[in-house]
Design a protein around this motif. Sequence first.
Motif, short mmCIF file in Angstrom:
data_model
loop_
_atom_site.label_atom_id
_atom_site.label_comp_id
_atom_site.label_asym_id
_atom_site.label_seq_id
_atom_site.Cartn_x
_atom_site.Cartn_y
_atom_site.Cartn_z
N UNK A 24 0.83 -1.21 0.00
CA UNK A 24 0.00 0.00 0.00
C UNK A 24 0.86 1.26 0.00
N UNK A 25 0.49 2.23 -0.83
CA UNK A 25 1.20 3.49 -0.92
C UNK A 25 0.19 4.61 -0.78
N UNK A 26 0.71 5.78 -0.43
CA UNK A 26 -0.19 6.92 -0.20
C UNK A 26 -0.91 7.34 -1.47
N UNK A 31 -10.57 2.32 -3.53
CA UNK A 31 -12.01 2.05 -3.54
C UNK A 31 -12.80 3.32 -3.66
N UNK A 32 -14.09 3.22 -3.37
CA UNK A 32 -15.01 4.37 -3.47
C UNK A 32 -14.50 5.54 -2.65
N UNK A 33 -14.26 6.67 -3.31
CA UNK A 33 -13.85 7.94 -2.72
C UNK A 33 -12.45 7.91 -2.12
N UNK A 34 -11.63 6.92 -2.51
CA UNK A 34 -10.21 6.98 -2.19
C UNK A 34 -9.78 6.35 -0.90
N UNK A 35 -8.52 6.60 -0.48
CA UNK A 35 -7.94 5.92 0.68
C UNK A 35 -8.66 6.21 1.99
N UNK A 36 -9.20 7.41 2.15
CA UNK A 36 -9.92 7.75 3.37
C UNK A 36 -11.44 7.67 3.19
N UNK A 37 -11.86 7.23 1.99
CA UNK A 37 -13.30 7.09 1.68
C UNK A 37 -14.03 8.43 1.75
N UNK A 38 -13.30 9.53 1.59
CA UNK A 38 -13.92 10.85 1.73
C UNK A 38 -13.66 11.78 0.55
N UNK A 39 -13.09 11.26 -0.54
CA UNK A 39 -12.87 12.06 -1.73
C UNK A 39 -11.65 12.94 -1.70
N UNK A 41 -7.32 13.63 -1.32
CA UNK A 41 -6.01 13.06 -1.61
C UNK A 41 -4.93 13.90 -0.94
N UNK A 42 -3.87 13.24 -0.46
CA UNK A 42 -2.75 13.94 0.14
C UNK A 42 -1.67 14.28 -0.88
N UNK A 354 -10.95 16.47 -3.70
CA UNK A 354 -10.18 17.59 -3.16
C UNK A 354 -8.77 17.12 -2.83
N UNK A 355 -7.82 18.03 -3.03
CA UNK A 355 -6.43 17.75 -2.69
C UNK A 355 -5.54 18.84 -3.25
N UNK A 356 -4.36 19.00 -2.66
CA UNK A 356 -3.38 19.97 -3.15
C UNK A 356 -3.96 21.37 -3.21
#
Length: 413
Positions: A24-26, A31-39, A41-42, A354-356
């Motif tokens: 697993x990488x950052x 899955x649905x809405x990404x690694x934190x399931x909240x849409x 990205x870091x 959302x991210x960056x």
Amino acid sequence: MSHRFSLFLCLSSIVCCVLMLPEARADNWPGWRGPARDGTSAEKALPVRWSATENVRWKVPQHGAGVSAPVVWGDRVFLTSSDGRQNDRLHLLCYRVADGRLLWHARFFGSSLPEGQFPPGGMAVPTPTTDGKCVFALFGTGDLVCVDADGGPVWVRSLAQEYGPFRNRWGMAASPLLVGDTLVVQVDHWGGSYLLGVDAATGANRWKTARDAGVNWTSPFAVKVKGRTQVVAVGSHAIKGYDIENGSELWTVGGMHMQCISSPVVRGDRLIAISGEDFKVVALRLDGSTGDLTKSNIVWRARSGGANVPSPVCLGKHFYFVEDNGWGNCLDANSGKRVWRERMGSKHQASLLAGDGKVYFTGEGVITVVKAGAEFEVLAKNDLSEEIVASPAIASGRLFIRGTKHLFCIGAK
């Protein structure tokens, strides 16, 4: 639980050289809405501007119907679709991140036909999930499948044969949730609704919990409260929390709409969900309390206009959502006070990203990139000249966007 292959599974591999998937990488979008399931990205340096010809690293034709989101792990992108006269031919496809090359294609035959479906999505509305070793997918036919990294079958179940066909006028949309080695599946419909905890390795039930719910299209969400992992399921007048270990109901908060679509997000000890009477936004405190928390744990409520389908995001101290008709909104996440409300354009069905320092509002034809923060600033409006209904994904500094005709990889060349 029977482990017979009730789908009459057939597979075709299109693999010349199959590599082991990385740990697993950052930058995975599992899955649905990404690694934190909240849409969110870091990742940094995410794309801002593109068009049908600019900053498109690759695009590949779509195979059949589907509005499930792309899932990315390491050097691979996974996607589901369906085709056939009744959309009962099911597909799980794997592409290479670098160039969009098709690595393998797993084919299934649906074991049952539901009552109704969402035409653009066919039987492929739920987004699959992966841990890098296996890929898990739920289809609108009621078939729950697990394949390995090479696309080979591990186990297959027909929830429709076991518990009755899915009775839902727009088809099944709830995406499976992987929490450790437990796969959680939410089935809310006109039949007997339930939440299912499945052993990811074998497909066997760990628990099955009946839900007092009708038709919903929301996906389950995992959150850790006081060191204890809970599964949150929204739908039919209530938000409920369940124990991941045994599926027992821990708490409930009333006031939601009869039929819910949007998935919630968490910021600190706050869970924020959209829908409810008059389409409210509801923020509640997660503090380990149990029972009916409707009066004690709701922190604030706000009007959401006509926000029904797209799921929101929370970035920093701001909560963002979009109304179905294209009005974007920013609220203060602590108080629910409106910060801005601006027109994004066309109809929106895809969920926010959302991210960056950016928020991506995906309309049916244009993705609007907005600078995150209290001051409303549009950074770009990007048109791929193709309708978009599915929610995009972020991985490896790129956007993966499923249009109605193509899967696009967006990023500077």
